[in-house]
Design an enzyme around this catalytic site. Structure first.
Site, PDB file in Angstrom:
ATOM      1  N   LYS A 175      28.450  53.961  76.461  1.00 14.77           N
ATOM      2  CA  LYS A 175      29.599  54.685  77.023  1.00 14.77           C
ATOM      3  C   LYS A 175      30.848  54.314  76.227  1.00 14.77           C
ATOM      4  O   LYS A 175      31.358  53.197  76.334  1.00 14.77           O
ATOM      5  CB  LYS A 175      29.839  54.300  78.490  1.00 14.77           C
ATOM      6  CG  LYS A 175      30.873  55.248  79.129  1.00 14.77           C
ATOM      7  CD  LYS A 175      31.560  54.684  80.346  1.00 14.77           C
ATOM      8  CE  LYS A 175      32.834  53.948  80.040  1.00 14.77           C
ATOM      9  NZ  LYS A 175      33.922  54.760  79.472  1.00 14.77           N
ATOM     10  N   GLU A 178      36.711  56.649  77.500  1.00  9.99           N
ATOM     11  CA  GLU A 178      36.849  58.066  77.882  1.00  9.99           C
ATOM     12  C   GLU A 178      37.926  58.774  77.071  1.00  9.99           C
ATOM     13  O   GLU A 178      37.930  60.003  76.982  1.00  9.99           O
ATOM     14  CB  GLU A 178      37.137  58.194  79.389  1.00  9.99           C
ATOM     15  CG  GLU A 178      38.357  57.444  79.909  1.00  9.99           C
ATOM     16  CD  GLU A 178      38.068  55.992  80.282  1.00  9.99           C
ATOM     17  OE1 GLU A 178      37.238  55.350  79.606  1.00  9.99           O
ATOM     18  OE2 GLU A 178      38.692  55.499  81.235  1.00  9.99           O
ATOM     19  N   GLY A 233      36.608  42.997  82.083  1.00  8.10           N
ATOM     20  CA  GLY A 233      35.514  42.058  81.827  1.00  8.10           C
ATOM     21  C   GLY A 233      35.130  41.283  83.083  1.00  8.10           C
ATOM     22  O   GLY A 233      33.943  41.084  83.366  1.00  8.10           O
ATOM     23  N   CYS A 284      42.399  43.385  68.779  1.00  9.32           N
ATOM     24  CA  CYS A 284      42.119  42.226  69.641  1.00  9.32           C
ATOM     25  C   CYS A 284      42.536  40.926  68.971  1.00  9.32           C
ATOM     26  O   CYS A 284      42.966  39.988  69.632  1.00  9.32           O
ATOM     27  CB  CYS A 284      40.645  42.188  69.994  1.00  9.32           C
ATOM     28  SG  CYS A 284      39.568  42.162  68.540  1.00  9.32           S
TER      29      CYS A 284
HETATM   30  N1  LIG Z   1      37.026  40.847  71.347  1.00  4.75           N
HETATM   31  C1  LIG Z   1      36.883  41.960  70.658  1.00  4.75           C
HETATM   32  O1  LIG Z   1      36.140  42.019  69.702  1.00  4.75           O
HETATM   33  C2  LIG Z   1      37.650  43.196  71.045  1.00  4.75           C
HETATM   34  C3  LIG Z   1      37.594  44.318  70.206  1.00  4.75           C
HETATM   35  C4  LIG Z   1      38.315  45.460  70.552  1.00  4.75           C
HETATM   36  C5  LIG Z   1      39.088  45.473  71.705  1.00  4.75           C
HETATM   37  N2  LIG Z   1      39.121  44.365  72.506  1.00  4.75           N
HETATM   38  C6  LIG Z   1      39.964  44.359  73.693  1.00  4.75           C
HETATM   39  O2  LIG Z   1      39.904  45.622  74.360  1.00  4.75           O
HETATM   40  C7  LIG Z   1      41.106  45.849  75.081  1.00  4.75           C
HETATM   41  C8  LIG Z   1      41.613  47.245  74.817  1.00  4.75           C
HETATM   42  O3  LIG Z   1      40.635  48.172  75.130  1.00  4.75           O
HETATM   43  P1  LIG Z   1      40.681  49.099  76.429  1.00  4.75           P
HETATM   44  O4  LIG Z   1      42.080  49.296  76.880  1.00  4.75           O
HETATM   45  O5  LIG Z   1      39.816  50.281  76.150  1.00  4.75           O
HETATM   46  O6  LIG Z   1      39.961  48.167  77.502  1.00  4.75           O
HETATM   47  P2  LIG Z   1      39.487  48.546  78.959  1.00  4.75           P
HETATM   48  O7  LIG Z   1      38.956  47.287  79.546  1.00  4.75           O
HETATM   49  O8  LIG Z   1      40.507  49.299  79.707  1.00  4.75           O
HETATM   50  O9  LIG Z   1      38.303  49.593  78.701  1.00  4.75           O
HETATM   51  C9  LIG Z   1      37.215  49.283  77.865  1.00  4.75           C
HETATM   52  C10 LIG Z   1      36.021  50.098  78.305  1.00  4.75           C
HETATM   53  O10 LIG Z   1      35.658  49.685  79.616  1.00  4.75           O
HETATM   54  C11 LIG Z   1      35.524  50.812  80.456  1.00  4.75           C
HETATM   55  N3  LIG Z   1      35.824  50.392  81.826  1.00  4.75           N
HETATM   56  C12 LIG Z   1      37.025  50.360  82.455  1.00  4.75           C
HETATM   57  N4  LIG Z   1      36.875  49.914  83.731  1.00  4.75           N
HETATM   58  C13 LIG Z   1      35.561  49.660  83.912  1.00  4.75           C
HETATM   59  C14 LIG Z   1      34.789  49.164  84.987  1.00  4.75           C
HETATM   60  N5  LIG Z   1      35.333  48.848  86.170  1.00  4.75           N
HETATM   61  N6  LIG Z   1      33.459  49.004  84.809  1.00  4.75           N
HETATM   62  C15 LIG Z   1      32.885  49.303  83.633  1.00  4.75           C
HETATM   63  N7  LIG Z   1      33.559  49.784  82.566  1.00  4.75           N
HETATM   64  C16 LIG Z   1      34.887  49.947  82.696  1.00  4.75           C
HETATM   65  C17 LIG Z   1      36.481  51.832  79.868  1.00  4.75           C
HETATM   66  O11 LIG Z   1      36.140  53.125  80.284  1.00  4.75           O
HETATM   67  C18 LIG Z   1      36.274  51.601  78.378  1.00  4.75           C
HETATM   68  O12 LIG Z   1      35.127  52.278  77.927  1.00  4.75           O
HETATM   69  C19 LIG Z   1      42.088  44.792  74.612  1.00  4.75           C
HETATM   70  O13 LIG Z   1      42.197  43.781  75.571  1.00  4.75           O
HETATM   71  C20 LIG Z   1      41.410  44.255  73.344  1.00  4.75           C
HETATM   72  O14 LIG Z   1      41.783  42.942  73.011  1.00  4.75           O
HETATM   73  C21 LIG Z   1      38.419  43.244  72.206  1.00  4.75           C
HETATM   74  C1  LIG Z   2      37.148  43.169  66.216  1.00  6.04           C
HETATM   75  N1  LIG Z   2      38.134  44.019  65.508  1.00  6.04           N
HETATM   76  C2  LIG Z   2      39.039  43.152  64.766  1.00  6.04           C
HETATM   77  C3  LIG Z   2      37.432  44.890  64.583  1.00  6.04           C
HETATM   78  C4  LIG Z   2      38.828  44.893  66.421  1.00  6.04           C
HETATM   79  C5  LIG Z   2      39.561  44.264  67.486  1.00  6.04           C
HETATM   80  O1  LIG Z   2      40.289  44.926  68.209  1.00  6.04           O
END
Ligand SMILES: NC(=O)c1ccc[n+]([C@@H]2O[C@H](COP(=O)([O-])OP(=O)(O)OC[C@H]3O[C@@H](n4cnc5c(N)ncnc54)[C@H](O)[C@@H]3O)[C@@H](O)[C@H]2O)c1
Ligand SMILES: C[N+](C)(C)CC=O
Length: 490
Positions: A175, A178, A233, A284
């Site tokens: 998934k 969205e 998370g 991230c």
């Molecule tokens: N550690 C890494 O490698 C990494 C990489 C990229 C992004 N990120 C993190 O991602 C975040 C930004 O992404 P975002 O705004 O899309 O995050 P988000 O948590 O809002 O959404 C991520 C995904 O989770 C889904 N989601 C939302 N609520 C949910 C629920 N209750 N149950 C299951 N799925 C759900 C969303 O639809 C989306 O597909 C930042 O905090 C960033 O640091 C981390």
């Molecule tokens: C893991 N990286 C660096 C590719 C994307 C983080 O948001």
């Protein structure tokens, strides 16, 4: 207009609700696509398809070498269509085309790397302490994997999940976010073209709270892999406890970029800008928290300011654009809220802190590169992930102090140390509670090395050999080669 559906059990299907979502280009808010808006019920059907496909063994039991070949064919097709994929990624996220093109090269590398690992683990013979016995350890696929990805690197983050899961013999339900589903849909089309057995790969679209939650809570899902924000998370961990499924979490960061006075000044300045302002700070591992040694602090800040104010915002398809917009109006509002918090806390705003006035940028979700100096470690603007083009600057005077400051957040994803003293670098690196540390660099990541966070930045690792092992169960097989009665119960 692009119109896209979900892929469940080998068929392209509408949502059961028949609802669709408009996908917006964050540069100008134009509608670029309409996609099916899935429901929890659609997710259930996709999980059922993945369950059947796993349980019938068609994918898990074919020779690992052949699985690797199929995963490699996905890489071939991405290579063939990479120009189209890069364009879609930039339309969907607003990132520059050059960034999207680089992402596609990384993604091809990820599929090829895992494909190459498919047949490299033949198990392990254990020296059994029990006479007349044989003992060995084998790795098997976990089963049905739910995979949830974010909007900032849509296809890249999905590839870190799809490639190892399929290589290890699992079936998947993916998934995407969205708001940025287009490249994941396109790669699912390529996966269909490769010809995987029905139900091995399923794609669901729609909101996290319904569709994503179903993947996390379902008794028929054996592993949930999530990349996204820390609060989501935590919800996923709770939902996953329903059937004690395996969990992999890639969460956020507030990443320290540590600059010692004995660094290569010009390079450290240049890369400090890249560390935080790349992709408008929506990374991230962004180096959003700059820690500069007292003796060079003022000179360093002056050099950063001079260049940050010249960053060219614009359309990701224009060659002179250095940074695109933020992803959405909601996300820009979140960034703006943090600017107010920073000001109220007494951080000294010396650049940006507002939307650009350029008339050409008024339809997009743009925000100016922003710098706060005189920051203190206990400020929220320093502690919390803003996920925008916002840099906080702190001073330090000793190694001990900077180690303490750098570790003083709930996160532990990534960070960097800039110094020409390699012993000092090693001393500091060894004390940082961080998953990836760069010495005299910022941002490199590649398929061969594991990626993931300490502390609340996550659980488990993606990429590298560990990234494949996450998608396996470990089985110990013990054989008694001279069985005898025990007569314990006479
Ligand atoms: N550690 C890494 O490698 C990494 C990489 C990229 C992004 N990120 C993190 O991602 C975040 C930004 O992404 P975002 O705004 O899309 O995050 P988000 O948590 O809002 O959404 C991520 C995904 O989770 C889904 N989601 C939302 N609520 C949910 C629920 N209750 N149950 C299951 N799925 C759900 C969303 O639809 C989306 O597909 C930042 O905090 C960033 O640091 C981390
Ligand atoms: C893991 N990286 C660096 C590719 C994307 C983080 O948001």
């Amino acid at each position: 207009m692009i119109n896209k559906k979900m892929f469940i059990n080998g068929e392209w299907v509408d949502s059961l609700s028949k609802e669709v979502r408009e996908i917006i280009n964050p540069y100008n808010q134009e509608v670029i696509a309409k996609v099916s808006e899935g429901t929890a019920q659609d997710a259930k059907l996709a999980i059922l398809a993945a369950r059947k496909a796993f349980d019938n063994g068609d994918w898990a039991t074919i020779p690992a070498y052949e699985r690797g070949n199929m995963v490699n064919k996905i890489a071939d097709l991405i290579e063939r269509d990479k120009a189209e994929l890069a364009k879609l990624e930039s339309l969907d996220t607003g990132k520059t085309l050059i960034e999207s093109k680089a992402d596609m090269e990384d993604i091809i590398g990820v599929f090829r790397y895992f494909a190459g690992l498919a047949d490299k683990d033949g198990g392990e013979i254990i020296e059994s302490p029990i006479p007349n016995s044989k003992s060995r350890v084998v790795r098997e696929p976990v089963g049905v994997c739910g995979q949830i990805s974010p909007w900032n690197y849509p296809l890249l983050q999905a590839s870190w999940k799809i490639a190892p899961a399929l290589t290890a013999g699992n079936t998947i339900v993916i998934k995407p976010s969205e708001i940025t589903p287009l490249t994941t849909v396109k790669v699912t089309e390529l996966i269909e073209e490769v010809g995987f057995p029905k139900g091995v790969v399923n794609l669901v679209l729609g909101p996290g709270a319904t569709v994503g939650n179903e993947l996390a809570v379902s008794n028929d899902v054996d592993l949930i892999s999530f990349t996204g924000g820390i609060e989501t998370g935590k919800k996923i961990m709770q939902a996953a406890s329903n059937n004690v499924k395996k969990i992999a979490l890639e969460l956020g960061g507030k990443n320290p970029n540590i600059v010692f006075a004995d660094c290569d000044f010009e390079t450290a300045v240049d890369q400090a800008l890249n560390a935080v302002f790349f992709h408008a700070g929506q990374v991230c591992s962004a180096g959003a928290r700059l820690l500069v040694e007292e003796t060079i602090h003022d000179k360093f800040v002056e050099a950063i300011l001079e260049r940050a104010k010249r960053i060219k915002l614009g359309n990701g398809f224009d060659e002179d654009t250095q940074s695109g917009p933020l992803i959405s109006a909601e996300h820009r509002a979140k960034v703006e809220k943090y600017i107010e918090i920073g000001k109220a806390e007494g951080a000294n705003l010396v650049l940006g802190g507002k939307r650009p006035e350029d008339p050409e940028l008024q339809n997009g979700f743009f925000y100016l590169p922003t710098i706060f100096i005189d920051c203190k470690s206990d400020m929220r603007i320093v502690q919390e992930e803003v996920f925008g083009p916002v840099l906080t600057v702190e001073r330090f005077s000793s190694e001990e102090e900077v180690i303490q400051l750098a570790n003083d957040t709930i996160y532990g994803l990534a960070g960097a140390v800039w110094t020409n003293d390699s012993r000092k670098a090693e001393r500091v690196v060894s004390k940082l509670r961080i998953g990836t540390v760069w010495i005299n660099d910022f941002h490199p990541y590649f398929a061969q090395a594991p990626w993931g966070g300490y502390k609340q930045s996550g659980l488990g690792r993606e990429l590298g050999k560990t990234g494949l092992e996450e998608y396996t169960e470990t089985k110990h097989i013990f054989e008694n080669i001279a069985p005898q009665p025990l007569y314990w119960f006479k």
